[in-house]
Design an enzyme around this catalytic site. Structure first.
Site, mmCIF file in Angstrom:
data_model
loop_
_atom_site.group_PDB
_atom_site.id
_atom_site.type_symbol
_atom_site.label_atom_id
_atom_site.label_comp_id
_atom_site.label_asym_id
_atom_site.label_seq_id
_atom_site.Cartn_x
_atom_site.Cartn_y
_atom_site.Cartn_z
ATOM 1 C CG ASP A 28 -2.056 0.792 1.273
ATOM 2 O OD1 ASP A 28 -3.104 1.177 0.131
ATOM 3 O OD2 ASP A 28 -2.187 1.755 2.368
ATOM 4 C CG ASN A 56 -0.051 5.414 2.119
ATOM 5 O OD1 ASN A 56 -0.992 6.045 2.699
ATOM 6 N ND2 ASN A 56 -0.028 4.359 2.350
ATOM 7 C CG ASP A 80 -2.274 -6.390 10.669
ATOM 8 O OD1 ASP A 80 -3.305 -6.138 9.738
ATOM 9 O OD2 ASP A 80 -2.982 -6.352 11.271
ATOM 10 C CG ASP A 166 -9.501 -4.242 12.989
ATOM 11 O OD1 ASP A 166 -10.332 -3.283 13.567
ATOM 12 O OD2 ASP A 166 -8.878 -4.127 13.690
ATOM 13 N NE ARG A 194 5.815 -0.580 13.029
ATOM 14 C CZ ARG A 194 6.239 -0.631 11.995
ATOM 15 N NH1 ARG A 194 5.666 -0.998 11.070
ATOM 16 N NH2 ARG A 194 6.996 0.554 11.279
#
Length: 389
Positions: A28, A56, A80, A166, A194
């Protein structure tokens, strides 16, 4: 990148036959070498890999919809790029769905350097639904979905939502599914935190949270008439999405933001806040949402400060320990006028406090039986005296 490397390695490590997998990747608009790495992966992977590169889109809904439109398998799983699969994840989930004929399979999720949902992993369930289990508290897209279910109902991710897309998709799948399975004894998905604190899904500002709550509440109301089942599901958007906007952070918000939050919440509370929802909540959750519904910012601020300072409420037991009140701010304050019922702990919360004696139907029946026996004894005694006269 570099999380994508481990993500795709977890796909290659799947124990299911590679010929049974199709991988559809959507780049993306990445600028960190993702597209090039995807092309390299596609060239060497044992399973067929489709690489789609696009501008994007700004969120996860568009790429997921593009991928879903290309899928041809019996099932789809949304992975993901910063997360990874357990090696046996797809094999176990597909086998579970095939064995039980269920339309959605939840594989156990474990957090890596971040939190993960826990309440739904108590035991493996071959077949359940959104009303009989805690699956409503995991609405992320990382589930196995029967593709026929999605195509039959034209299901896609809402691209107008910047957060909570979601939850909307997964709740609809739960509501439409012919059964849901839960794999609790094997970690199928690793939710990775992350180092830079950034994730695929944007966090967004508070107004976006209200957009998410509004969409989910509307979906639930469209599928379920007013009543117990609707109330049960409404606790999810109220507690998980809306309530945090009126927690400790509310005490630090400007007056303008406080007014705006209450303004956004009002139509939602007017439409969906019911006694059936209220009694399913903990006292502090119920109190905050009661004050939101009543549009009482001055009272709500003091409750938010109480929570921010991590204070504990006094406990008041009444009726021989069968009623337990948690005295959060404004309890029995005549000027505030908050009903006692708002502070009354339901048994599942009250059991944690010493001295509480659970009432319930069994206790009521026992008390009724004791009363009946006393009345019979009294009648018998009166009759005996009358006969003696």
């Amino acid at each position: 990148m570099p999380y994508l490397v481990e993500c795709l390695a977890s796909v290659e490590a799947q124990t299911i036959d590679p010929e049974r997998i199709e991988v559809i990747t959507v780049d993306d608009g990445s600028t960190d070498g993702t597209g090039e790495y995807l092309e390299e992966f596609a060239a060497r992977a044992a399973m067929p890999v489709t690489v789609i590169r696009q501008e994007n889109s700004g969120g996860p809904s568009g790429p997921r919809n593009v991928g879903l439109g290309k899928a041809t398998g019996r099932y789809v799983f949304f992975l993901d790029a910063d997360d990874r699969l357990g090696p046996e994840a797809l094999e176990r989930m597909v086998a579970m769905a095939d064995r039980n004929g269920t339309d959605v399979v939840l594989g156990r999720i474990e957090g890596v350097n971040r939190g993960a949902p826990k309440s739904m992993w108590g035991r493996t369930l071959d077949r359940t639904d959104v009303f009989s289990s805690n699956i409503r508290y995991t609405l992320s897209a990382q589930k196995l979905f029967r593709r026929e279910l999605l195509t039959r109902h034209g299901m896609r991710f809402d691209e107008s939502l910047w957060t909570g897309e979601d939850a909307l998709f997964t709740m609809e799948a739960y509501l439409r599914a012919d059964g849901v399975s839960v794999i609790a004894d094997y970690t199928c998905y690793y939710l990775v935190g992350r180092d830079d604190g950034k994730h695929v899904t944007k966090s967004g500002g508070y107004e976006l949270r209200f957009d998410s709550a509004r969409a989910l509440m509307r979906l639930i109301a469209e599928h379920l008439p007013a009543g117990e089942r609707r109330d049960l599901l409404m606790t999810r958007p109220l507690v998980v999405t809306l309530l945090p906007q009126f927690g400790p952070r509310f005490a630090k918000d400007s007056e303008k933001v406080r007014r705006r939050k209450l303004e956004l919440a009002k139509p939602l509370m007017d439409a969906y806040w019911t006694p059936g929802v209220a009694r399913r909540l903990k006292v502090e959750e119920r109190l905050r949402l009661h004050l939101v519904a009543e549009q009482r910012p001055e009272l709500l601020v003091s409750v938010a400060r109480f929570l921010k300072d991590k204070k504990q409420p006094a406990v008041l037991l009444e009726r021989g320990g069968r009623r337990l009140y948690l005295a959060y701010p404004h309890f029995r304050d005549a000027a505030a006028g908050v009903p006692d019922s708002v502070y009354l702990a339901e048994p599942r919360e009250a059991r944690a406090y010493p001295g509480y004696r659970e009432g319930g139907a069994g206790s009521l029946l026992r008390r009724a039986a004791r009363k009946a026996r006393r009345m019979l004894r009294s009648a018998a005694a009166t009759g005996g005296r009358a006969a003696a006269v």
